[in-house]
Design a protein around this motif. Structure first.
Motif, PDB file in Angstrom:
ATOM      1  N   GLU A 156       0.936  -1.258   0.063  1.00  0.00           N
ATOM      2  CA  GLU A 156      -0.024   0.045  -0.171  1.00  0.00           C
ATOM      3  C   GLU A 156       0.695   1.197  -0.146  1.00  0.00           C
ATOM      4  O   GLU A 156       2.094   1.245   0.704  1.00  0.00           O
ATOM      5  CB  GLU A 156      -1.017  -0.078   1.042  1.00  0.00           C
ATOM      6  N   TYR A 157       0.380   2.086  -0.588  1.00  0.00           N
ATOM      7  CA  TYR A 157       1.129   3.501  -0.768  1.00  0.00           C
ATOM      8  C   TYR A 157       0.307   4.726  -0.239  1.00  0.00           C
ATOM      9  O   TYR A 157      -0.864   4.924  -0.636  1.00  0.00           O
ATOM     10  CB  TYR A 157       1.428   3.773  -2.254  1.00  0.00           C
ATOM     11  N   ALA A 158       0.792   5.718   0.122  1.00  0.00           N
ATOM     12  CA  ALA A 158       0.291   6.821   0.760  1.00  0.00           C
ATOM     13  C   ALA A 158       1.277   8.159   0.216  1.00  0.00           C
ATOM     14  O   ALA A 158       2.611   7.995   0.456  1.00  0.00           O
ATOM     15  CB  ALA A 158       0.159   7.047   2.260  1.00  0.00           C
ATOM     16  N   ILE A 171      -0.947   4.378   7.159  1.00  0.00           N
ATOM     17  CA  ILE A 171      -0.974   4.130   5.626  1.00  0.00           C
ATOM     18  C   ILE A 171      -2.075   2.964   5.309  1.00  0.00           C
ATOM     19  O   ILE A 171      -2.784   3.008   4.439  1.00  0.00           O
ATOM     20  CB  ILE A 171       0.351   3.288   5.097  1.00  0.00           C
ATOM     21  N   ASN A 226       4.861   6.940   1.550  1.00  0.00           N
ATOM     22  CA  ASN A 226       5.100   5.992   2.658  1.00  0.00           C
ATOM     23  C   ASN A 226       4.660   4.677   1.726  1.00  0.00           C
ATOM     24  O   ASN A 226       3.709   4.661   0.967  1.00  0.00           O
ATOM     25  CB  ASN A 226       4.051   6.266   3.738  1.00  0.00           C
ATOM     26  N   TYR A 227       5.151   3.816   2.142  1.00  0.00           N
ATOM     27  CA  TYR A 227       4.959   2.203   1.819  1.00  0.00           C
ATOM     28  C   TYR A 227       4.763   1.340   2.820  1.00  0.00           C
ATOM     29  O   TYR A 227       5.449   1.339   3.825  1.00  0.00           O
ATOM     30  CB  TYR A 227       6.031   1.696   0.755  1.00  0.00           C
ATOM     31  N   SER A 260       7.417  -1.574   6.551  1.00  0.00           N
ATOM     32  CA  SER A 260       7.101  -0.380   6.121  1.00  0.00           C
ATOM     33  C   SER A 260       8.303   0.517   5.835  1.00  0.00           C
ATOM     34  O   SER A 260       9.412   0.037   6.482  1.00  0.00           O
ATOM     35  CB  SER A 260       6.399   0.552   7.194  1.00  0.00           C
ATOM     36  N   ASP A 277      -4.982   5.563   5.411  1.00  0.00           N
ATOM     37  CA  ASP A 277      -4.739   6.809   4.335  1.00  0.00           C
ATOM     38  C   ASP A 277      -4.327   6.143   2.843  1.00  0.00           C
ATOM     39  O   ASP A 277      -4.434   6.905   2.042  1.00  0.00           O
ATOM     40  CB  ASP A 277      -3.884   7.798   4.902  1.00  0.00           C
ATOM     41  N   GLY A 278      -3.669   5.179   2.916  1.00  0.00           N
ATOM     42  CA  GLY A 278      -3.028   4.473   1.762  1.00  0.00           C
ATOM     43  C   GLY A 278      -4.088   3.759   0.550  1.00  0.00           C
ATOM     44  O   GLY A 278      -5.247   3.568   0.878  1.00  0.00           O
TER      45      GLY A 278
END
Length: 242
Positions: free
Chosen positions: A130-132, A141, A173-174, A190, A144-145
């Motif tokens: 997942e990415y933010a 994340i 952020n990952y 992360s 919000d990701g």
């Protein structure tokens, strides 16, 4: 950074420039890619950039200073707050009666993260990333990701592979959730990609069958001194692009 001995001027009130006292100064180009706004700008360029960020563009009948001081093709302008950053690219329209500077908010692209299997077994990894779009280290994340990568990947013993999906890796952020059925191992890892580190890095399954993320060494960009010019436009601090 501002010229030696000068104070920063207040921000502009409209998108049309009124000119500046440095209109006849030619600035030596600084070769930096990531520029803090306004700290790393010549004083004469502050109005241009701050107005373009606030209003979308800056217009003037005078010469634009920013494209003298930096190569816009490789430039990212950064506004910082206490926890996060906003990145902008810049482009100009010059040669007519009005010269125009525009900026666009974006997150810089970077290369993909690697997945490495340091064990002596060929293994299959179920990977969900997942990415933010934020470099705030305290972001949630999972809340919000958005899903960035979701695939099953086979990696032979002692080998690595890039985790390349349909999306482009960018700063931010990952969070990777990884399941290795053969080991009955489920873990999350992360990391943050940003300009002060050679981002990318490696998700590594160690010889002890533990997962971690290994970031690369601190980058030259992060260690480079700020740009600074004297009153004649000569670069006195920072890396020249000449």
């Amino acid at each position: 950074m501002r010229e030696n001995g000068e104070e920063s001027s207040a921000g502009p009130e409209n998108s049309e420039g009124t000119g500046n006292s440095d209109a006849e100064v030619t600035y030596e180009q600084c070769g930096h890619t990531y520029i803090s706004v306004p700290a790393d700008l010549p004083t004469a360029a502050e109005e241009e950039v701050l107005t373009a960020i606030e209003e979308g563009s800056y217009e003037t009948s005078n010469r634009l200073i920013l494209p003298q001081a930096f190569d816009l093709e490789d430039l990212y302008l950064i506004q910082r707050d206490s926890r996060d950053k906003t990145y902008y690219t810049a482009e100009t329209e010059e040669g007519g009666a009005i010269n125009r500077l525009r900026v666009t908010e974006t997150f810089p692209e970077t290369g993909p993260v690697m997945l490495r299997n340091d064990t002596e077994r060929d293994l299959t990894f179920d990977v969900r990333i997942e990415y933010a779009a934020t470099v705030d280290h305290e972001v949630d994340i999972e809340t919000d990701g958005e899903v960035f990568f979701e695939e099953t990947v086979s990696v032979e013993a002692g080998q690595s592979t890039e985790l390349i999906g349909d999306a482009t890796y960018r700063y931010g952020n990952y969070l990777a959730a990884i399941n290795i059925a053969e080991l009955q191992l489920k873990e999350t890892v992360s990391w943050v990609m940003w300009e002060e580190w050679d981002s990318q890095g490696v998700i590594r399954l160690t010889t002890e069958e533990e997962l971690d993320h290994v970031s690369r060494a601190h980058s030259e960009i992060g260690l480079a001194p700020d740009c600074e010019w004297n009153e004649n436009g000569d670069l006195v601090r920072g890396i020249s692009s000449n």
